[in-house]
Design an enzyme around this catalytic site. Structure first.
Site, PDB file in Angstrom:
ATOM      1  N   HIS A 172       0.793  -1.135  -0.098  1.00  0.00           N
ATOM      2  CA  HIS A 172      -0.143  -0.046  -0.269  1.00  0.00           C
ATOM      3  C   HIS A 172       0.861   1.175   0.078  1.00  0.00           C
ATOM      4  CE1 HIS A 172      -3.050  -2.860   2.072  1.00  0.00           C
ATOM      5  NE2 HIS A 172      -3.702  -2.288   0.995  1.00  0.00           N
ATOM      6  N   CYS A 259      -1.877  -0.016   9.799  1.00  0.00           N
ATOM      7  CA  CYS A 259      -3.077  -0.836   9.372  1.00  0.00           C
ATOM      8  C   CYS A 259      -3.800  -1.446  10.535  1.00  0.00           C
ATOM      9  CB  CYS A 259      -2.565  -2.175   8.743  1.00  0.00           C
ATOM     10  SG  CYS A 259      -0.995  -2.009   8.322  1.00  0.00           S
TER      11      CYS A 259
HETATM   12  C1  CIR Z   1      -3.393  -7.869   3.145  1.00  0.00           C
HETATM   13  O1  CIR Z   1      -2.655  -8.321   2.447  1.00  0.00           O
HETATM   14  O2  CIR Z   1      -4.278  -7.533   2.949  1.00  0.00           O
HETATM   15  C2  CIR Z   1      -3.177  -8.254   4.660  1.00  0.00           C
HETATM   16  N1  CIR Z   1      -2.371  -9.302   4.866  1.00  0.00           N
HETATM   17  C3  CIR Z   1      -2.142  -6.965   5.110  1.00  0.00           C
HETATM   18  C4  CIR Z   1      -2.764  -5.755   5.161  1.00  0.00           C
HETATM   19  C5  CIR Z   1      -1.842  -4.748   5.601  1.00  0.00           C
HETATM   20  N2  CIR Z   1      -2.735  -3.175   5.562  1.00  0.00           N
HETATM   21  C6  CIR Z   1      -2.135  -2.165   5.197  1.00  0.00           C
HETATM   22  O3  CIR Z   1      -1.096  -2.013   5.112  1.00  0.00           O
HETATM   23  N3  CIR Z   1      -2.955  -0.983   5.233  1.00  0.00           N
END
Ligand code: CIR
Length: 264
Positions: A172, A259
């Site tokens: 992201h 996150c």
């Molecule tokens: C994903 O791949 O969606 C989750 N394992 C990690 C999300 C992390 N979120 C973020 O960086 N905002």
């Protein structure tokens, strides 16, 4: 001044979530401890927490930041907070928004949402002093970014899109970018030369330390991943107090500090 945050503890099947990190499976007990320390740090920063129940239907649901974008009164004292519910780029995460909807509606009365075929993850949205940077990524498409930009424009916020699809290792936008306030923008070397960031005082993170770029300013403190003393020193030299937090189990699942909460 931030006053509240929403968090959700990881579920026992957290290890079944999406990941590209290649760092092995997370240890659940350690993940819970790290999450608890994270919550305690938010409370130390003065936030009141709403804790959502762990949800094994969605192994990635501890990463609550991706489910919404909060337009907080911190940036516009004349406005009430508003929320934009997202539409996750990863199909396996799409139901997470539903499970947050009613809770978020109770906390932030005014809400909008990203609609199909738009997709947008909250991790791709970085607010920097009345300006929003929106990452176009494997998760956030241009339709979703345009929808958000329109909603933001109605509130008087400007936005610009940063395409990160060719940046290795950035899931992201906020995996490589964080706004601290006071015109200080933390950026990884890979993003540092973007003209969009020209007006900010850049706090550069070298490519070996990329993970620490995802730090979070919460009132008087900046939360940072533990293990990056040089970066903490850089922040202290700029006058910030830091709280370092162990994040190893979340890093294994591609997640960073921001996150794990929605802050407003
Ligand atoms: C994903 O791949 O969606 C989750 N394992 C990690 C999300 C992390 N979120 C973020 O960086 N905002």
């Amino acid at each position: 001044m931030l006053t509240s945050a929403v968090v959700r503890a990881p579920a026992p099947n957290f290890f079944e979530g999406l990941t590209t990190a290649g760092l092995g499976a997370p240890n659940y007990g350690r993940a819970l401890e790290q999450h608890e320390a994270y919550c305690a740090a938010l409370e130390r920063c003065g936030l009141r927490l709403t804790r959502l129940k762990a949800d094994p239907n969605y192994p990635d649901s501890t990463f609550v930041e991706d489910t919404a974008v909060v337009l907080s009164p911190r940036s516009r004292s004349d406005l009430l907070p508003q929320i934009v519910l997202t539409r996750a780029g990863a199909p396996s995460r799409r139901g997470e928004v539903e499970s947050c909807r009613s809770i978020l509606a109770g906390l932030v009365p005014s809400s909008h949402e990203i609609k199909s075929p738009g997709t947008l993850d909250g991790g791709d949205v970085c607010e920097a002093q009345m300006h929003f940077f929106i990452g176009i990524s494997e998760r956030t498409n241009e339709v979703g970014a345009q929808q958000l930009a329109k909603l933001l424009a109605r509130q008087g916020y400007a936005s610009s899109f940063i395409d990160i699809r060719n940046f290795d290792g950035l899931l992201h936008l906020k995996s490589g970018l964080a706004y601290l306030g006071d015109n200080h923008l933390v950026v990884t070397e890979a993003l540092a030369d973007r003209t969009e960031f020209g007006g900010y005082d850049l706090v550069r993170v070298n490519s070996d330390d990329e993970y620490v770029a995802n730090c979070v300013r919460v009132n008087e403190y900046v939360l940072v991943a533990a293990g990056y003393p040089k970066f903490e020193e850089q922040l202290r030299d700029l006058g910030y107090q830091t709280i370092a937090l162990e994040m190893s189990e979340f890093q294994k699942m591609d997640g960073g500090l921001s996150c794990l909460s929605l802050r407003f």
